[in-house]
Enzyme design. Structure first.
Site, PDB file in Angstrom:
ATOM      1  N   SER A  94       0.823  -1.209   0.000  1.00 52.25           N
ATOM      2  CA  SER A  94       0.000   0.000   0.000  1.00 52.25           C
ATOM      3  C   SER A  94       0.859   1.263   0.000  1.00 52.25           C
ATOM      4  CB  SER A  94      -0.960  -0.034   1.196  1.00 52.25           C
ATOM      5  OG  SER A  94      -1.931   0.981   1.096  1.00 52.25           O
ATOM      6  N   ASP A 306      -7.967  -5.661  -6.477  1.00 52.71           N
ATOM      7  CA  ASP A 306      -7.832  -4.392  -5.747  1.00 52.71           C
ATOM      8  C   ASP A 306      -8.158  -3.236  -6.682  1.00 52.71           C
ATOM      9  OD1 ASP A 306      -7.085  -2.272  -4.088  1.00 52.71           O
ATOM     10  OD2 ASP A 306      -4.975  -2.455  -4.643  1.00 52.71           O
ATOM     11  N   HIS A 359      -6.110  -5.749  -1.959  1.00 51.36           N
ATOM     12  CA  HIS A 359      -5.084  -4.734  -1.721  1.00 51.36           C
ATOM     13  C   HIS A 359      -3.953  -5.271  -0.853  1.00 51.36           C
ATOM     14  CE1 HIS A 359      -3.523  -0.701  -1.658  1.00 51.36           C
ATOM     15  NE2 HIS A 359      -3.573  -0.639  -0.341  1.00 51.36           N
TER      16      HIS A 359
END
Length: 382
Positions: A94, A306, A359
């Site tokens: 991330s 994601d 994600h």
């Protein structure tokens, strides 16, 4: 955060139970922990996330946070010199896509300045990494490819917005109109994994879902979303993590300095009290270019479900580096099944998708990510 990685993603432990029963959640050994073949330092950063604290500055930014990590690593290796010769990799996902390349560059520069191997850095891994400001532009083609928006709307968006869905002129009324339609169509989608139910736990409104009382049990956090679908999803595991991390006995074992912790542990603290964190580095691509030129290995992987950082945006910046392909697009296999697709480049960079991953891919596909990372770290083909 380190605790979240330690329990729910790639660490050595997992919760044995599915829902909270009033007692301290039970932990068991995780079958696909990356610690089975690698020694891992789990680090809470930036300061005041997780259980991290500081006695000095309350203000930091991307570069300063990276420097703090580098200073920590130097001190850690100074205390544990037996690990200095071990190959060292830095990993994250991330927003770490901004921070990790800076940390690797600091380590590399530090070794060069000292003219000796302070840290035996060999490379880095990043999962669904934030990398450059225009990544949200790729949410439109992702949504179209995943069947979330119709062909007609996708065509109208491309024609009227010209591929830029972030910097829109108010005078471009058609672009604004079609973008409003797009946002309405995907408003009920959980953008971190489009197949998961939208339960709100990872959203900016998570404070509305959980209280912040200190004691365990009736006076502590209670999941306010009673939807059975959400209770059966990953939300139940996340709720367990709240109870576990805020248990006084657990905090004592973890050597948490309780008087320094102002609020209960949260999965994702969107605001940090008494701390001003500034996102000052918007583009980490130049760092990837530098690190590639210095010969460091890298594994960049994307959970292909994601929508927050779509795999298309990651592919785009990797392609912009303009390195030749050494191993062209092909499936990688786990237990006889396609686990994703991969491609390798002449700058020692490997890109891989994780089929069905979100994600945080290891959270959704632990077995597949376990094999992916093990093969890569041991320099085997995916």
């Amino acid at each position: 955060m380190a605790h979240f990685l330690f329990i729910l993603r790639l660490g050595p432990l997992a919760f044995a139970q599915k829902t909270f029963n009033g007692s301290l959640p039970i932990l068991v050994s995780a079958p696909y922990s990356w610690t089975k073949f690698a020694s891992i330092i789990f680090l809470d950063q930036p300061l005041n996330t997780g259980f991290s604290i500081t006695s000095t500055s309350k203000c930091t930014d991307d570069l300063q946070a990276s420097n703090y990590v580098y200073e920590f690593l130097l001190k850690w290796f100074d205390d544990y010199t037996e690990f200095i010769s071990n190959p060292f990799y830095v990993s994250g996902d991330s927003y770490s896509g901004i921070i990790i390349p800076v940390i690797v560059q600091l380590i590399s520069d530090g070794n060069e300045t000292a003219n000796k191997q302070l840290i035996n850095i060999k490379g880095y891994t990043l999962g669904n990494p934030a990398t450059f400001p225009e990544e949200k532009n790729y949410q439109i083609p992702f949504s179209h490819g995943m069947g979330l928006i119709p062909d007609e709307l996708y065509k109208s968006l491309k024609e009227n917005c010209k591929g830029d869905y972030q910097n829109i002129s108010p005078t471009n009324e058609l672009c604004v109109q079609y973008l409003t339609m797009f946002k309405k169509l995907v408003s009920g989608i959980y953008d971190l994994h489009i197949l998961e139910p939208l339960c709100g736990l990872d959203s900016p409104n998570q404070q509305q879902l959980f209280g912040e009382r200190r004691s365990l049990g009736e006076d502590f956090v209670t999941l306010k979303n009673d939807d059975s679908i959400c209770q059966e999803s990953r939300v139940a595991k996340l709720e367990l993590s709240f109870y576990w991390a805020n248990n006084p006995k657990v905090q004592e074992v973890l050597h948490v300095i309780k008087e320094k912790i102002e609020r209960p542990w949260l999965r994702c603290r969107r605001t940090m009290k008494n701390t001003t964190y500034k996102m000052t580095l918007m583009n980490s691509i130049p760092y990837h270019i530098n690190l590639s030129s210095e010969g460091y290995r890298s594994l960049i992987y994307s959970g292909d479900h994601d929508m927050l950082v779509p795999f298309q945006s990651t592919q785009a910046w990797i392609k912009s580096l303009n390195y030749s392909i050494t191993d062209d697009w092909r499936p990688w296999i786990v237990d006889g099944q396609v686990a994703g697709y991969t491609r390798s480049y002449s700058n020692h960079m490997t890109f891989a998708t994780v089929k069905g991953g979100g994600h945080t891919a290891p959270e959704y596909k632990p077995k597949e990510c376990y094999h992916m990372f093990k093969r890569w770290i041991t320099q085997q083909p995916l």
